[in-house]
Design a protein around this motif. Sequence first.
Motif, PDB file in Angstrom:
ATOM      1  N   ILE A  59       0.871  -1.176   0.000  1.00 32.64           N
ATOM      2  CA  ILE A  59       0.000   0.000   0.000  1.00 32.64           C
ATOM      3  C   ILE A  59       0.910   1.228   0.000  1.00 32.64           C
ATOM      4  O   ILE A  59       1.961   1.239   0.633  1.00 32.64           O
ATOM      5  N   TYR A  61       2.406   5.039   0.297  1.00 35.92           N
ATOM      6  CA  TYR A  61       2.391   6.199   1.181  1.00 35.92           C
ATOM      7  C   TYR A  61       1.745   7.376   0.470  1.00 35.92           C
ATOM      8  O   TYR A  61       2.013   7.604  -0.716  1.00 35.92           O
ATOM      9  N   ASP A  98      -1.354   3.688   2.280  1.00 38.23           N
ATOM     10  CA  ASP A  98      -0.828   3.593   3.638  1.00 38.23           C
ATOM     11  C   ASP A  98      -0.860   5.012   4.200  1.00 38.23           C
ATOM     12  O   ASP A  98      -0.084   5.868   3.762  1.00 38.23           O
ATOM     13  N   GLY A 313       8.677  -3.958  -3.468  1.00 41.37           N
ATOM     14  CA  GLY A 313       9.957  -3.444  -3.949  1.00 41.37           C
ATOM     15  C   GLY A 313      11.053  -3.879  -2.985  1.00 41.37           C
ATOM     16  O   GLY A 313      10.789  -4.166  -1.810  1.00 41.37           O
ATOM     17  N   ASP A 315      13.223  -2.330  -1.408  1.00 41.58           N
ATOM     18  CA  ASP A 315      13.435  -1.476  -0.239  1.00 41.58           C
ATOM     19  C   ASP A 315      12.570  -1.871   0.943  1.00 41.58           C
ATOM     20  O   ASP A 315      12.856  -1.474   2.075  1.00 41.58           O
ATOM     21  N   TRP A 345      13.200   1.564 -10.391  1.00 42.65           N
ATOM     22  CA  TRP A 345      13.432   2.428 -11.553  1.00 42.65           C
ATOM     23  C   TRP A 345      14.252   3.602 -11.078  1.00 42.65           C
ATOM     24  O   TRP A 345      13.912   4.233 -10.063  1.00 42.65           O
TER      25      TRP A 345
HETATM   26  N1  MSP Z   1       3.800   2.144   2.553  1.00 38.77           N
HETATM   27  C1  MSP Z   1       4.913   1.302   2.348  1.00 38.77           C
HETATM   28  C2  MSP Z   1       4.461  -0.095   1.980  1.00 38.77           C
HETATM   29  C3  MSP Z   1       3.571  -0.753   2.999  1.00 38.77           C
HETATM   30  S1  MSP Z   1       3.042  -2.316   2.458  1.00 38.77           S
HETATM   31  C4  MSP Z   1       2.385  -3.009   3.802  1.00 38.77           C
HETATM   32  C5  MSP Z   1       5.761   1.846   1.196  1.00 38.77           C
HETATM   33  N2  MSP Z   1       5.168   2.697   0.392  1.00 38.77           N
HETATM   34  S2  MSP Z   1       5.894   3.427  -0.853  1.00 38.77           S
HETATM   35  O1  MSP Z   1       4.895   4.263  -1.425  1.00 38.77           O
HETATM   36  O2  MSP Z   1       7.087   4.058  -0.405  1.00 38.77           O
HETATM   37  O3  MSP Z   1       6.337   2.308  -1.828  1.00 38.77           O
HETATM   38  C6  MSP Z   1       5.398   1.443  -2.388  1.00 38.77           C
HETATM   39  C7  MSP Z   1       6.044   0.570  -3.418  1.00 38.77           C
HETATM   40  O4  MSP Z   1       6.569   1.365  -4.478  1.00 38.77           O
HETATM   41  C8  MSP Z   1       7.200  -0.258  -2.883  1.00 38.77           C
HETATM   42  O5  MSP Z   1       7.127  -1.582  -3.381  1.00 38.77           O
HETATM   43  C9  MSP Z   1       8.397   0.417  -3.447  1.00 38.77           C
HETATM   44  O6  MSP Z   1       9.466  -0.455  -3.656  1.00 38.77           O
HETATM   45  C10 MSP Z   1       7.852   0.893  -4.767  1.00 38.77           C
HETATM   46  N3  MSP Z   1       8.689   1.922  -5.314  1.00 38.77           N
HETATM   47  C11 MSP Z   1       8.926   3.160  -4.801  1.00 38.77           C
HETATM   48  N4  MSP Z   1       9.860   3.762  -5.570  1.00 38.77           N
HETATM   49  C12 MSP Z   1      10.241   2.938  -6.570  1.00 38.77           C
HETATM   50  C13 MSP Z   1      11.075   3.060  -7.677  1.00 38.77           C
HETATM   51  N5  MSP Z   1      11.786   4.131  -7.918  1.00 38.77           N
HETATM   52  N6  MSP Z   1      11.091   2.024  -8.541  1.00 38.77           N
HETATM   53  C14 MSP Z   1      10.317   0.905  -8.375  1.00 38.77           C
HETATM   54  N7  MSP Z   1       9.537   0.775  -7.336  1.00 38.77           N
HETATM   55  C15 MSP Z   1       9.565   1.721  -6.367  1.00 38.77           C
HETATM   56  O7  MSP Z   1       6.909   1.465   1.101  1.00 38.77           O
END
Ligand code: MSP
Length: 526
Positions: A59, A61, A98, A313, A315, A345
């Motif tokens: 989910i 952010y 989230d 992802g 991270d 990416w």
């Molecule tokens: N809120 C948490 C996830 C909670 S799940 C119980 C979170 N959110 S996020 O918005 O930061 O990231 C969500 C997804 O987007 C993650 O899988 C993260 O790896 C992915 N990505 C964020 N930036 C990215 C790139 N630059 N490239 C590919 N995926 C990336 O973490």
Amino acid sequence: MRTPFLLFTRSCKAIYRLQRSPFFSPVSALCRQQTISVLRNTSTVSCEDDRSYYITTPIFYVNASPHLGHLYSAVIADCLHRYKLLQGFNSKFATGTDEHGLKIQQAAEAAGKDPLIFCTNVSERFKHLFNSCDISYTDYIRTTEQRHHQAVKHFWSVLWNKGFIYKGSYEGWYSTQDESFLTALQVGDAVDSSGNEIKVSLDSGHKVEWMKEENYMFRLSAFRSQVLEWLKGNPRAIQPELFYQTVLQWLQEDLPDLSVSRQRSRLQWGIPVPGDADQTIYVWLDALVNYLTVAGYPDKHNQWWNVAHHIVGKDILKFHALYWPAFLLGAGLPLPQTIYVHSHWTVGGKKMSKSLGNVVDPLERSKKFTTDGMRYFLLRQGVPDSDCDYTDDKVFKLLNSELADSLGGLLNRCTAPALNPAQVYTAFCPQSFPSEQGCRAVVEDYHMLDAVKKLPAVVENHYESMHVYKALEAISACVRQTNGLVEWTVPFEGRALGSDTGVLFTRLENLSMDKQNLYKTKKAKK
Ligand code: MSP
């Protein structure tokens, strides 16, 4: 400006060669919309059979607008969901936002907005992106929803009642940007943009701060061997293999107990700890439970909770591969079937992020390159094991060469009314492909046939291990080989000589000897 490359006579879709200016096809948007409603309707049916499948994205952010990396997570999940539907599974596909935690609280404050209004606004942007990009989710969860609050409180109470949560205190490093606790070994020195010396997470590069608080701790340390056992017994639980090995490596070290709450005075934007209004539940515990909420926890989750697959992802691997299994083991619940991990990416070699100012707007790009084009690009070029650098030029070149020229060209050659007036799937001419020797087909033609025959199994295999790019590569290779056959058999020349039927590839012998020799020489040179 758009140039029709070809028109499928029996379908409403068209393939266009991309021009270096934006275009959009309302016709294909219409078709996609219909497909999506069918997908959504199919997958909400409840069934008790063992062909249920549940796939989730992380989910997202809501501190900032969606970028291309977010869309990538969603497109992978969407692709696997559609694949399972095609296989006849009853597939549930969850995504959402989230919305709690310090990071969101601070973002709302900085925007001068009420946190819920702020969250609703950004959550809607994610939803709009996913709807526009044909992400066929069956449930969109927001952690600010009532059903989720109930699930989290229940989950907490189970862990508390079983003695896995205790009151304690935490002292150590915390990164608000990552909402993550770090050990001293995970922290390094850096200098911020104003020249001040700061501490940062070695992993993400985000600033960390020292915190010391009374809060609730989860007995993570008690679960190290069980998590290890689970992984040893399920070597495909984390894919690709590279990330499985990473987690095994982490598990060689002790796992310290985890702080799972923050003092309410610092963090108001979150779910209060049941029975202690002075504490707020740690945002990662809150967020991870979203997967259960969608499954129907605490009363109706059994159908889906045995068949859960998470896309994440790299991270956020630690949270999904260490904390989440430990929480679930503590709560006496089954563990996920698979955690599919993807890389990032980057732009100019750096991970896309708002703070770096290098984000790519996925909505704008999918208008420019079409939704299907953008989806194809992400799946075809995104390699789960390693990061990929994004440029518009890569998208442009890939779509023109593989979709417009190669696939479009092949379809054009097979379906153009002048060549295939009967508009049928043509049979091979028996003189070209007899089973005995002495036919006109050459060895490459048999290789092509063999590759096409094996293609479904190859694709299935790659999909199962989330190597979608390899599946697309295999399809693309078949398209190239098939184009080679068409070039060699020159049905267009046959037509020029007056071919009457929809049967292709029959006419080489009808060409003059000069032309036949020319084609043979061309073929030999290849
Ligand atoms: N809120 C948490 C996830 C909670 S799940 C119980 C979170 N959110 S996020 O918005 O930061 O990231 C969500 C997804 O987007 C993650 O899988 C993260 O790896 C992915 N990505 C964020 N930036 C990215 C790139 N630059 N490239 C590919 N995926 C990336 O973490």
